[in-house]
Design a protein around this motif. Sequence first.
Motif, PDB file in Angstrom:
ATOM      1  N   ILE A 307       0.752  -1.187  -0.176  1.00 36.15           N
ATOM      2  CA  ILE A 307       0.022  -0.050   0.084  1.00 36.15           C
ATOM      3  C   ILE A 307       0.867   1.194  -0.057  1.00 36.15           C
ATOM      4  CG2 ILE A 307      -0.074   0.291   2.519  1.00 36.15           C
ATOM      5  CD1 ILE A 307      -3.432   0.488   1.952  1.00 36.15           C
ATOM      6  N   ASP A 308       1.812   1.152   0.507  1.00 34.84           N
ATOM      7  CA  ASP A 308       2.982   2.383   0.751  1.00 34.84           C
ATOM      8  C   ASP A 308       4.467   2.004   0.175  1.00 34.84           C
ATOM      9  OD1 ASP A 308       1.092   4.342   1.715  1.00 34.84           O
ATOM     10  OD2 ASP A 308       1.253   3.067   3.581  1.00 34.84           O
ATOM     11  N   GLY A 309       4.549   1.562  -0.964  1.00 38.62           N
ATOM     12  CA  GLY A 309       5.763   0.814  -1.323  1.00 38.62           C
ATOM     13  C   GLY A 309       7.102   1.902  -1.416  1.00 38.62           C
ATOM     14  N   SER A 310       8.204   1.535  -1.123  1.00 40.21           N
ATOM     15  CA  SER A 310       9.446   2.548  -1.204  1.00 40.21           C
ATOM     16  C   SER A 310       9.565   2.824  -2.667  1.00 40.21           C
ATOM     17  CB  SER A 310      10.305   2.230  -0.220  1.00 40.21           C
ATOM     18  OG  SER A 310      10.827   1.080  -0.460  1.00 40.21           O
ATOM     19  N   SER A 311       9.385   1.811  -3.536  1.00 43.00           N
ATOM     20  CA  SER A 311       9.676   1.625  -5.003  1.00 43.00           C
ATOM     21  C   SER A 311       8.156   1.865  -5.850  1.00 43.00           C
ATOM     22  CB  SER A 311      10.281   0.399  -5.353  1.00 43.00           C
ATOM     23  OG  SER A 311      10.562   0.475  -6.654  1.00 43.00           O
ATOM     24  N   LEU A 312       8.165   2.857  -6.678  1.00 43.07           N
ATOM     25  CA  LEU A 312       7.037   3.249  -7.393  1.00 43.07           C
ATOM     26  C   LEU A 312       7.045   2.259  -8.951  1.00 43.07           C
ATOM     27  CD1 LEU A 312       6.703   7.144  -7.040  1.00 43.07           C
ATOM     28  CD2 LEU A 312       6.040   4.951  -5.424  1.00 43.07           C
ATOM     29  N   GLY A 313       8.240   1.686  -9.249  1.00 44.22           N
ATOM     30  CA  GLY A 313       8.122   1.259 -10.447  1.00 44.22           C
ATOM     31  C   GLY A 313       9.379   1.020 -10.884  1.00 44.22           C
ATOM     32  N   SER A 314       9.634   0.292 -12.260  1.00 51.22           N
ATOM     33  CA  SER A 314      11.054   0.144 -13.063  1.00 51.22           C
ATOM     34  C   SER A 314      11.001   0.463 -14.461  1.00 51.22           C
ATOM     35  CB  SER A 314      11.580  -1.406 -12.742  1.00 51.22           C
ATOM     36  OG  SER A 314      11.875  -1.752 -11.172  1.00 51.22           O
ATOM     37  N   PHE A 315      11.882   0.916 -15.002  1.00 47.81           N
ATOM     38  CA  PHE A 315      11.691   1.369 -16.237  1.00 47.81           C
ATOM     39  C   PHE A 315      12.580   0.155 -17.318  1.00 47.81           C
ATOM     40  CE2 PHE A 315      11.316   5.471 -14.562  1.00 47.81           C
ATOM     41  CZ  PHE A 315      10.441   5.925 -15.442  1.00 47.81           C
ATOM     42  N   ARG A 316      12.124  -0.029 -18.516  1.00 47.14           N
ATOM     43  CA  ARG A 316      12.369  -0.850 -19.362  1.00 47.14           C
ATOM     44  C   ARG A 316      12.363  -0.252 -20.698  1.00 47.14           C
ATOM     45  NH1 ARG A 316      13.319  -3.119 -15.274  1.00 47.14           N
ATOM     46  NH2 ARG A 316      13.018  -5.128 -14.413  1.00 47.14           N
ATOM     47  N   TYR A 317      13.233  -0.916 -22.003  1.00 40.85           N
ATOM     48  CA  TYR A 317      13.255  -0.470 -22.990  1.00 40.85           C
ATOM     49  C   TYR A 317      12.405  -1.404 -23.977  1.00 40.85           C
ATOM     50  CZ  TYR A 317      16.121   3.601 -22.352  1.00 40.85           C
ATOM     51  OH  TYR A 317      16.836   4.629 -22.032  1.00 40.85           O
ATOM     52  N   ALA A 318      11.640  -1.199 -25.091  1.00 38.53           N
ATOM     53  CA  ALA A 318      11.165  -2.149 -25.765  1.00 38.53           C
ATOM     54  C   ALA A 318      11.957  -2.506 -26.765  1.00 38.53           C
ATOM     55  CB  ALA A 318       9.745  -1.489 -26.421  1.00 38.53           C
ATOM     56  N   LEU A 319      12.136  -3.759 -26.784  1.00 35.56           N
ATOM     57  CA  LEU A 319      13.275  -4.451 -28.034  1.00 35.56           C
ATOM     58  C   LEU A 319      12.471  -4.518 -29.330  1.00 35.56           C
ATOM     59  CD1 LEU A 319      15.347  -7.036 -25.920  1.00 35.56           C
ATOM     60  CD2 LEU A 319      15.939  -4.770 -26.571  1.00 35.56           C
ATOM     61  N   THR A 320      10.922  -4.621 -29.306  1.00 36.73           N
ATOM     62  CA  THR A 320      10.449  -4.842 -30.534  1.00 36.73           C
ATOM     63  C   THR A 320       9.252  -3.844 -30.454  1.00 36.73           C
ATOM     64  OG1 THR A 320       9.511  -6.361 -32.127  1.00 36.73           O
ATOM     65  CG2 THR A 320       9.274  -6.745 -29.732  1.00 36.73           C
ATOM     66  N   ASP A 321       8.387  -3.625 -31.618  1.00 35.17           N
ATOM     67  CA  ASP A 321       7.161  -2.965 -31.589  1.00 35.17           C
ATOM     68  C   ASP A 321       6.267  -4.167 -30.444  1.00 35.17           C
ATOM     69  OD1 ASP A 321       7.975  -1.081 -33.140  1.00 35.17           O
ATOM     70  OD2 ASP A 321       6.870  -1.761 -34.848  1.00 35.17           O
ATOM     71  N   VAL A 327      -2.747  -0.483 -28.366  1.00 35.85           N
ATOM     72  CA  VAL A 327      -1.736   0.447 -28.263  1.00 35.85           C
ATOM     73  C   VAL A 327      -0.435  -0.128 -28.673  1.00 35.85           C
ATOM     74  CG1 VAL A 327      -0.191   2.285 -27.030  1.00 35.85           C
ATOM     75  CG2 VAL A 327      -2.799   1.868 -26.615  1.00 35.85           C
ATOM     76  N   THR A 328       0.367   0.472 -29.728  1.00 39.51           N
ATOM     77  CA  THR A 328       1.514  -0.114 -30.221  1.00 39.51           C
ATOM     78  C   THR A 328       2.795   0.662 -29.477  1.00 39.51           C
ATOM     79  OG1 THR A 328       0.834  -0.890 -32.428  1.00 39.51           O
ATOM     80  CG2 THR A 328       3.359  -0.415 -32.198  1.00 39.51           C
ATOM     81  N   ILE A 329       3.531  -0.004 -28.628  1.00 40.52           N
ATOM     82  CA  ILE A 329       4.643   0.500 -28.180  1.00 40.52           C
ATOM     83  C   ILE A 329       5.863   0.424 -28.986  1.00 40.52           C
ATOM     84  CG2 ILE A 329       6.248   0.724 -25.882  1.00 40.52           C
ATOM     85  CD1 ILE A 329       4.053  -0.688 -24.659  1.00 40.52           C
ATOM     86  N   PRO A 330       6.308   1.476 -29.716  1.00 38.52           N
ATOM     87  CA  PRO A 330       7.460   1.360 -30.709  1.00 38.52           C
ATOM     88  C   PRO A 330       8.593   0.903 -30.141  1.00 38.52           C
ATOM     89  CG  PRO A 330       6.278   3.557 -30.852  1.00 38.52           C
ATOM     90  CD  PRO A 330       5.925   2.940 -29.486  1.00 38.52           C
ATOM     91  N   LYS A 331       9.252   0.074 -30.805  1.00 34.31           N
ATOM     92  CA  LYS A 331      10.745  -0.515 -30.551  1.00 34.31           C
ATOM     93  C   LYS A 331      11.659   0.786 -29.985  1.00 34.31           C
ATOM     94  CE  LYS A 331      14.644  -2.919 -32.538  1.00 34.31           C
ATOM     95  NZ  LYS A 331      15.175  -3.672 -33.841  1.00 34.31           N
TER      96      LYS A 331
END
Length: 425
Positions: A307-321, A327-331
């Motif tokens: 409910i009160d996490g010290s981390s809000l998330g992580s980032f990644r890169y799309a390796l492909t479309d 929705v299309t997340i572009p490469k």
Amino acid sequence: MENTAPATQSTSPATEDVTPAMEGTSPAGATDFDVTSDWHVASPYEFLRRLRHERPVFHSEHLGAYVLTRHADVRAAYADPRRFSSEGSLTISRSLAAETRKVLGDHGSFLSSFVANVDPPTHTRLRRSVSRAFTPRAVTAMEQRFRRLNEEVLDRVAPQGGADFVAELGHEPSAKLTARFIGVPEEDEEFVKEHVKDWFMLFLSPQPPDRQLVLARSFLTYLDYVDKLVASRVAEPRDDFTSLMTGLIGTELSHREVVELISTILLGGNDTVPNQLGNSVLRLLREGAWPPAPELIQNAVEECMRIDGSSLGSFRYALTDIDLHGVTIPKGSLVLLSTDSAAHDETVFPSPESFDPRRQNADAHMTFGYGIHFCVGAALARLQLRTALEVLGERLPGLRLVPGMRITYRKSIVGRGLPSLLVEW
């Protein structure tokens, strides 16, 4: 917690002791994230709920990233490094001013070889090396040491009758345990604490260009210290984590990999775990759940992280479309896996804004990540949180918030932490 990532509370009924700054939710008309706002960290949940229902794959102009908000999508992305890459996801010189990048030089890509910032097979090699120090037996052996550290702090502070929990109670035991684990001399602990704080501010919190320069120089000083610590253990090994890792230089690890690994573990002990403890104590006090019942402490730890996490998330890169929910997340696109939103997904956690220390699936949160990047130090972090709450509950059963205090959070891209929390007993 391996889940720390750069780029750019749950709400319960307000009490007389908590000001609107604490309870302010995301504006009804909010159309994007805003890391400079109070609500981005304090209470983004109405905004995230709308995204889950209406735009589960959302392109944030503010973050320069696509955002996944549903629990199932976040978990699937964590588990799919072939499409959602960690490579370079923590390398954030792109968010710094040109002069700051110049000062940092090659260190603008700091963490480029850290275990949370790479994909297999490099990730497999690094994680195998690090895991040697986090066996169940090794983690369990640290419990009594950590309990004593908490007792020592309380012996000193308890007679005061009140304190800033963050500055005087919550930080020191975790920082000291981590320093001793790494092999940082006791006389250097304050130095590490201050420079780690500057590191966080530089990379994980929005800063004006002039302030970035000050923090960048502090960061370089910190890196130089860790580099020298590693070199000293190469020359003269001791019984500590740094020596264990330096023993692998030339066979499994590089010198830079060891420096980045140690630097980041020190961040966890000086920032991430203490942040979660502060968030958890505040939640328990607000909910009238203090002291936590001994039989509920472990599950309460999980519910507080949910409910009160010290981390809000992580980032990644799309390796492909990537096509998802129309929705299309572009490469090549940056993608935020919003664990904060996932932890409040009503399809997984009924009444997600309600705190329930008996919630059967509380540990289904992803504050520690998921899949191959599940935090290697998660067991130790859980042990620390549980032990700290046990000792605090035993020694300060009358712990309460100071009436009328204004509670705010540090402005951050993907971290939730309190700069101060005034308590009395």
